[in-house]
Design an enzyme around this catalytic site. Structure first.
Site, PDB file in Angstrom:
ATOM      1  N   SER A 182      -9.890  -0.473   7.286  1.00  5.59           N
ATOM      2  CA  SER A 182      -9.339  -0.232   5.890  1.00  5.59           C
ATOM      3  C   SER A 182      -8.634  -1.754   5.400  1.00  5.59           C
ATOM      4  CB  SER A 182      -8.077   0.829   5.987  1.00  5.59           C
ATOM      5  OG  SER A 182      -8.937   2.021   5.845  1.00  5.59           O
TER       6      SER A 182
ATOM      7  N   LYS B 229       0.955  -1.244   0.032  1.00  5.53           N
ATOM      8  CA  LYS B 229       0.105  -0.087  -0.022  1.00  5.53           C
ATOM      9  C   LYS B 229       0.924   1.355   0.062  1.00  5.53           C
ATOM     10  CE  LYS B 229      -3.888   2.217   2.760  1.00  5.53           C
ATOM     11  NZ  LYS B 229      -4.580   1.915   3.821  1.00  5.53           N
TER      12      LYS B 229
ATOM     13  N   SER C  29      -9.672   1.804   3.010  1.00  3.30           N
ATOM     14  CA  SER C  29      -8.744   2.467   2.005  1.00  3.30           C
ATOM     15  C   SER C  29      -7.831   1.851   1.508  1.00  3.30           C
ATOM     16  CB  SER C  29      -8.029   3.699   2.857  1.00  3.30           C
ATOM     17  OG  SER C  29      -7.376   3.010   3.834  1.00  3.30           O
TER      18      SER C  29
END
Lengths: 95, 498
Positions: free
Chosen positions: B179, B80, B155
């Site tokens: 997330s 990420k 997210s």
């Protein structure tokens, strides 16, 4: 409790955000909705409750105060939006 | 050769050590697949294919030379874009950090490198990890591989889709209010948010520091255990990381837990829960009963206050953390910050520069949360809002402590609905916030939460089962989840991408 447009303008200044007039309009409406949502917390009697700042309560973590290498100047300056050979450059702070 | 992109890290490691496939072939296969599918899915913000292939070749060379190799030797991992990678773009999904190249690696990245993993790319995300759909990225949304008209969750949407669409066998995300678990559920894979303090946050770009935690995505629990084992442990660079031993998660995974007492959270089956999700979770409960579990209903009475408490604590911490983006040391600086109105004339140029830079660098959700947090911490309101939220946070933690007196794990749905359509909730921030109602409280309490696939809707969208355990009971959590995984085959479903 509701936030007026003037209060949102003040919050934006504190938060260092320049808002367009239409943003101010939208954010005022949305922030009021969110504040109303979070205001549910007022229903609870928390008189004797100790606030919890971290899920896992660790405190006072110490280490030896030893000298170590720090970031080289060039690496520290590498991401600067504006710089010279040894400093970050910003708009004049003093008149 | 069997297509390595339909495998898992544990199987690929076995195939590499038996010589069936090389690290280079594996990386090449994943990289080629990403080349083909990334234009549709928008998973990667940055890839360095040559570097990845070089890392893989180096692993093959060391294997051939008989050197000892790390536990992830030759395994592609997607990261990420909230995690700092030395000298490589790390945007956090924001225009603010478009050209930022960190001067150091996050600790979890150093650990991956030491484990000989192959880093295949940085993945898309909601800007600064604020969002539940990956639509808040400054670089366009990521799409759900099960239905590309739908969001992947967020997210960590990019890292979830990287695994779900087999662009990497495993990936890392971060979870502040759901997330990792929410996108794992919506993409039909496994996602773990470890206990607060289990994994170092050094080099994780901060959103809400008392809630943020790094964790793994994978297709099955063996890979979750493998990756967690690599990234867990105390780090002198993160004083909130805790010095408790890291168990051999993978080694004990297949040993059934000594006690199997499962609690069903009454409050998670109320209004707003989609009937198809409820049916899948009830079926999961039956699977546990058939496996000999003692199942009982438990109550977390303050659950409904989780959202309101979270949306004060997280924005408050965010408004403080994101004050560092002021256009001076790194990040975006506005070219033009001249006064536009008579009122702005009275603001000093330095402050105007900061205000204009932040206005241009941040997207709407980030601005909204910064303002909400600034308001919640401002003089006259801090007691009423922020401090009250911290007290409610204690009540939520007490709820969990009480529940875990009688049960080993709690189970319930990960999300109230399956993946929604792109654009469906973008104009209504509050509706978006409610997609995290079942995941938020574990972050507030600091306990681990896991989402595993437990079904499909009639329209072919994945459903996630959430399991929660006491702080630092990841071993119990994984072993309990493994009981379900062994009895079902939901984890082996793959989306029909060509």
């Amino acid at each position: 409790m509701s936030l007026s447009r003037d209060e949102v303008t003040q919050v934006a200044l504190l938060a260092r955000l320049r808002l367009e007039p239409e943003e101010l309009e939208t954010f005022t409406g949305q922030l009021n909705q969110i504040v109303e949502f979070v205001a549910q917390l007022q229903e609870l009697d928390t008189h004797d409750i100790v606030p919890l700042a971290h899920g896992v309560e660790v405190r006072n973590v110490f280490r030896e105060d030893l000298r170590g290498p720090s970031l080289p100047r060039e690496a520290a300056l590498a991401n600067a939006p504006k710089r010279n050979s040894e400093s970050f450059l910003v708009p004049a702070v003093l008149e | 050769m069997i297509d390595p992109t339909r495998s898992t890290a544990v199987h690929l490691l076995a195939q590499m050590s038996s010589g069936e496939v090389s690290a280079e072939e594996i990386t090449r296969a994943y990289v080629d697949r990403a080349e083909r599918l990334n234009p549709t899915l928008n998973v990667f913000l940055h890839r360095d294919v040559q570097k990845a292939l070089d890392q893989a070749k180096a692993v093959d060379a060391r294997r051939a030379a008989g050197d000892s190799l790390g536990p992830l030797a030759g395994i592609p991992v997607a990261i990420k874009d909230v995690l700092c990678t030395l000298g490589e773009p790390t945007t956090c999904g924001s225009r603010m950090l478009k050209s930022f190249r960190p001067p150091y690696d996050a600790t979890v990245i150093s650990k991956l490198r030491a484990a000989d993993a192959v880093i295949v790319g940085k993945t898309n995300m909601d800007e600064f990890a604020m969002g539940s759909s990956t639509e808040n990225s400054a670089y366009g949304p990521t799409r759900n591989p099960w239905d590309t008209t739908r969001i992947p969750g967020g997210s960590s949407g990019g890292s979830a889709v990287a695994v779900a669409a087999d662009l990497a066998p495993i990936s890392l995300g971060s979870d502040t209010g759901g997330s990792i678990r929410q996108p794992a559920a919506l993409c039909g894979i496994v996602g773990l948010k470890p206990s607060y303090g289990r994994v170092s946050r050094y080099g994780l770009i901060a959103f809400a520091s008392s809630l943020d935690q790094v964790g793994p995505f994978s297709h099955d629990l063996a890979d979750t255990a493998l990756l967690l084992g690599v990234i867990a442990g105390r780090d002198p660079m993160d004083s909130t990381s805790v010095d408790t031993p890291v168990p051999d998660y993978l080694g004990t995974l297949d040993t059934p837990p000594p006690s199997l007492r499962v609690g069903i959270v009454r409050e998670y089956f109320g209004e707003g829960l989609d009937p198809e999700i409820e049916a899948a979770v009830r079926e999961a409960v039956r699977v546990y009963e058939a496996a000999g579990a003692t199942v009982r209903e438990v109550s977390l009475p303050h659950s409904k206050y989780g959202g309101p408490a979270y949306y004060l604590v997280a924005p408050a911490e965010c408004s403080s953390n994101l004050s560092r983006y002021d256009g001076t040391i790194f990040g975006h600086r506005a070219e033009d910050f001249s006064a536009r109105t008579p009122e702005e004339e009275s603001i000093p140029p330095l402050i105007r520069m900061m205000m204009a830079s932040r206005a241009e660098g941040f997207g709407p959700e980030v601005k909204r949360r910064i303002m909400l947090g600034t308001f919640a911490l401002s003089a006259g309101y801090a007691d009423q809002y922020y401090n009250q939220a911290l007290k409610v946070r204690r009540l939520i933690r007490n709820d969990f402590d009480n529940a875990f007196k009688d049960v080993d794990v709690l189970i319930g749905p990960t999300t109230p609905t399956a993946a929604f359509k792109l654009g469906e909730k973008t104009s209504d921030p509050l509706a978006m916030y409610l997609s995290d109602i079942y995941t938020i409280t574990t972050n507030l309490a600091g306990i681990p939460g896991l989402s595993i696939p437990c079904g499909m809707t009639k329209s072919g969208l994945p459903i996630g089962l959430q399991l929660m355990a006491p702080a630092f009971a990841e071993e119990t959590l994984l072993r309990t989840a493994r009981v379900f995984e062994k009895a079902t085959d939901w984890h082996s479903r793959r989306p029909g991408l060509s």
